[in-house]
Design a protein around this motif. Structure first.
Motif, PDB file in Angstrom:
ATOM      1  N   GLU A 134      -8.140   0.802   8.537  1.00  0.00           N
ATOM      2  CA  GLU A 134      -7.960   2.059   7.820  1.00  0.00           C
ATOM      3  C   GLU A 134      -6.936   1.864   6.716  1.00  0.00           C
ATOM      4  O   GLU A 134      -5.762   1.601   6.986  1.00  0.00           O
ATOM      5  CB  GLU A 134      -7.499   3.160   8.770  1.00  0.00           C
ATOM      6  N   ILE A 135      -7.367   1.992   5.483  1.00  0.00           N
ATOM      7  CA  ILE A 135      -6.459   1.876   4.350  1.00  0.00           C
ATOM      8  C   ILE A 135      -5.385   2.959   4.451  1.00  0.00           C
ATOM      9  O   ILE A 135      -5.677   4.123   4.669  1.00  0.00           O
ATOM     10  CB  ILE A 135      -7.236   2.007   3.025  1.00  0.00           C
ATOM     11  N   GLY A 136      -4.124   2.536   4.324  1.00  0.00           N
ATOM     12  CA  GLY A 136      -3.014   3.488   4.372  1.00  0.00           C
ATOM     13  C   GLY A 136      -2.526   3.840   5.754  1.00  0.00           C
ATOM     14  O   GLY A 136      -1.677   4.732   5.897  1.00  0.00           O
ATOM     15  N   LYS A 137      -3.017   3.143   6.787  1.00  0.00           N
ATOM     16  CA  LYS A 137      -2.601   3.428   8.159  1.00  0.00           C
ATOM     17  C   LYS A 137      -2.001   2.173   8.797  1.00  0.00           C
ATOM     18  O   LYS A 137      -2.698   1.193   9.030  1.00  0.00           O
ATOM     19  CB  LYS A 137      -3.792   3.916   8.997  1.00  0.00           C
ATOM     20  N   GLY A 138      -0.695   2.219   9.058  1.00  0.00           N
ATOM     21  CA  GLY A 138      -0.030   1.105   9.722  1.00  0.00           C
ATOM     22  C   GLY A 138      -0.455   1.002  11.180  1.00  0.00           C
ATOM     23  O   GLY A 138      -1.038   1.932  11.735  1.00  0.00           O
ATOM     24  N   VAL A 139      -0.121  -0.123  11.807  1.00  0.00           N
ATOM     25  CA  VAL A 139      -0.509  -0.370  13.194  1.00  0.00           C
ATOM     26  C   VAL A 139       0.726  -0.734  14.007  1.00  0.00           C
ATOM     27  O   VAL A 139       1.430  -1.699  13.681  1.00  0.00           O
ATOM     28  CB  VAL A 139      -1.535  -1.518  13.286  1.00  0.00           C
TER      29      VAL A 139
END
Length: 324
Positions: free
Chosen positions: A187-192
Motif C-alpha cells: 500500500e503506497i503511503g502505508k508504513g509497516v
C-alpha cells in the motif's frame, strides 16, 4: 522474543531482481506497460521483458535525459512507461527533465532507480547516489518509494503500475535478506510495523530495515530494550499516523537510512514530530553529509556509520537522553 522468529534465517536475493521479475509479470498482465532503459538492461533485470515484449521495450542508450522526455511523451498516449537506470543517472543527471516534463505536467511515468546508496559498493562515489530521496521528495506530486528486499520490490513494482502519477522507485544492487511476506499487499503511503515495542521507535527504509531488525534483536537480547521497528517504504506520502502513534508511546525515535541525513527520511520524520507533537529525542543514522568511496557494501555501511551497530549505539544513546 517471539516476534523475531518470523525474521530468522533468510535467503539472500537482489532487490533489483524483484523489480525485473515484476516487470515481466506486468508485461503479461497489462498491454499498456512500456519499458525504457539507458543501456543497463542486464543490471536492472530487464532482459526477460525485452525478449518477450520486444515491441514494448526501448533501449535508449546512455541518454538518460532523452529517456525521461520519451517516457513523458509515451505516457500521453495512455501507456505506462517504466524508465530504468542507476539512481544517480535517474535523478542528478536528469533533474530538469523530471521536474519540467514529468512532474510539472503530472505525467504517469515510473522512474525506477537501481544501484542506490553506499551498497552500490566498488563503483564508488560518482555512482553512489546519496541525495536522490531528498531531490525527488521535493518535487510536487512525486511519490517516493524505497524498498527493503526482493519481495517488497516485486510488490511495489506491481502497485505503482496501478498508481496514476509520477513515481520514483528506489532499490539496490547487492543480494540482501529477503524477509517480507511473499504475498504482501503493498500500500503506497502505508508504513509497516515489523516489531512491537515500548522503549524506542526505530523507523527505517530500504536496506537499513533488515539492519534495524538485527539491531533491535540484539538490543533486546543484550540490554532488554524493546524496540518498535517500522518499515517506511513510502517516504512520500509519509505515513504520519503510524509514526505519531508509535512515538507517542515510546517517547523517542531513531531513523535509519542509506542516504545523506540532509533531505532524507529522518528530516521528514522530524518535521512531522515537530509539527504534531513537539520536542521528542531523535537520533539520525544516515550518511553524515559526505560522498562515499569504493569498497565492499557492508564495509562501507560500517565505515559511514549506517549499519546495525550504529543503530544499536544510537538507540542506547537516545534512550539515555529520554530518561534524563
Amino acid at each position: 522474543m517471539e516476534q523475531y522468529k518470523k525474521y530468522g534465517s533468510q535467503e539472500l536475493k537482489e532487490t533489483r531482481e524483484g523489480f525485473g521479475d515484476a516487470l515481466t509479470f506486468l508485461g503479461k498482465k497489462n498491454s499498456k506497460v512500456v519499458v525504457l532503459c539507458a543501456d543497463l538492461t542486464s543490471s536492472l533485470f530487464m532482459k526477460e521483458f525485452s525478449k518477450i515484449f520486444s515491441e514494448r521495450f526501448f533501449q535508449i542508450g546512455i541518454a538518460e535525459a532523452n529517456m525521461m522526455g520519451i517516457a513523458a511523451g509515451i505516457s500521453i498516449g495512455g501507456y505506462i512507461p517504466f524508465a530504468g537506470t542507476f539512481a544517480n543517472f535517474a535523478t542528478s543527471r536528469v533533474y530538469d527533465q523530471i521536474r519540467q516534463s514529468i512532474c510539472y505536467s503530472h505525467k504517469n511515468v515510473k522512474i525506477c532507480a537501481s544501484h542506490s546508496g553506499l551498497t552500490l559498493g566498488e563503483d564508488g562515489a560518482t555512482h553512489q547516489c546519496l541525495e536522490d530521496i531528498g531531490m525527488m521528495k521535493m518535487l510536487p506530486g512525486m511519490t517516493v518509494i524505497n524498498t527493503c528486499d526482493y519481495n517488497q520490490t516485486y510488490a511495489a513494482t506491481l502497485s505503482i503500475c496501478d498508481h496514476v502519477g509520477p513515481v520514483y522507485l528506489r532499490f539496490g544492487r547487492p543480494a540482501v535478506a529477503n524477509f517480507t511476506d511473499k504475498n504482501q499487499k503493498f500500500e503506497i503511503g502505508k508504513g509497516v510495523r515489523l516489531i512491537k515495542g515500548k522503549d524506542i521507535t526505530i523507523i527505517s527504509t530500504g536496506h537499513l530495515v533488515w539492519e534495524s531488525l538485527e539491531a533491535s534483536k540484539e538490543l533486546y537480547e543484550q540490554y532488554g530494550i524493546e524496540c518498535e521497528v517500522i518499515n517506511i517504504h513510502t517516504i512520500k506520502p509519509l505515513d504520519n499516523d503510524i509514526i505519531l502513534n508509535s512515538v507517542k508511546k515510546t517517547k523517542c525515535v531513531l531513523t535509519a537510512e542509506e542516504h545523506n541525513y540532509w533531505g532524507g527520511l529522518g528530516e521528514s520524520v522530524a518535521r512531522i514530530i515537530a509539527t504534531k507533537i513537539g520536542s521528542i529525542p531523535q537520533s539520525f543514522v544516515a550518511v553524515n553529509d559526505t560522498f562515499g568511496e569504493s569498497g565492499k557494501p557492508m564495509e562501507l555501511l560500517k565505515k559511514y556509520n549506517v549499519d546495525r551497530y550504529s543503530i544499536i549505539n544510537n538507540a542506547k544513546y537516545i534512550i539515555k537522553k529520554k530518561l534524563k
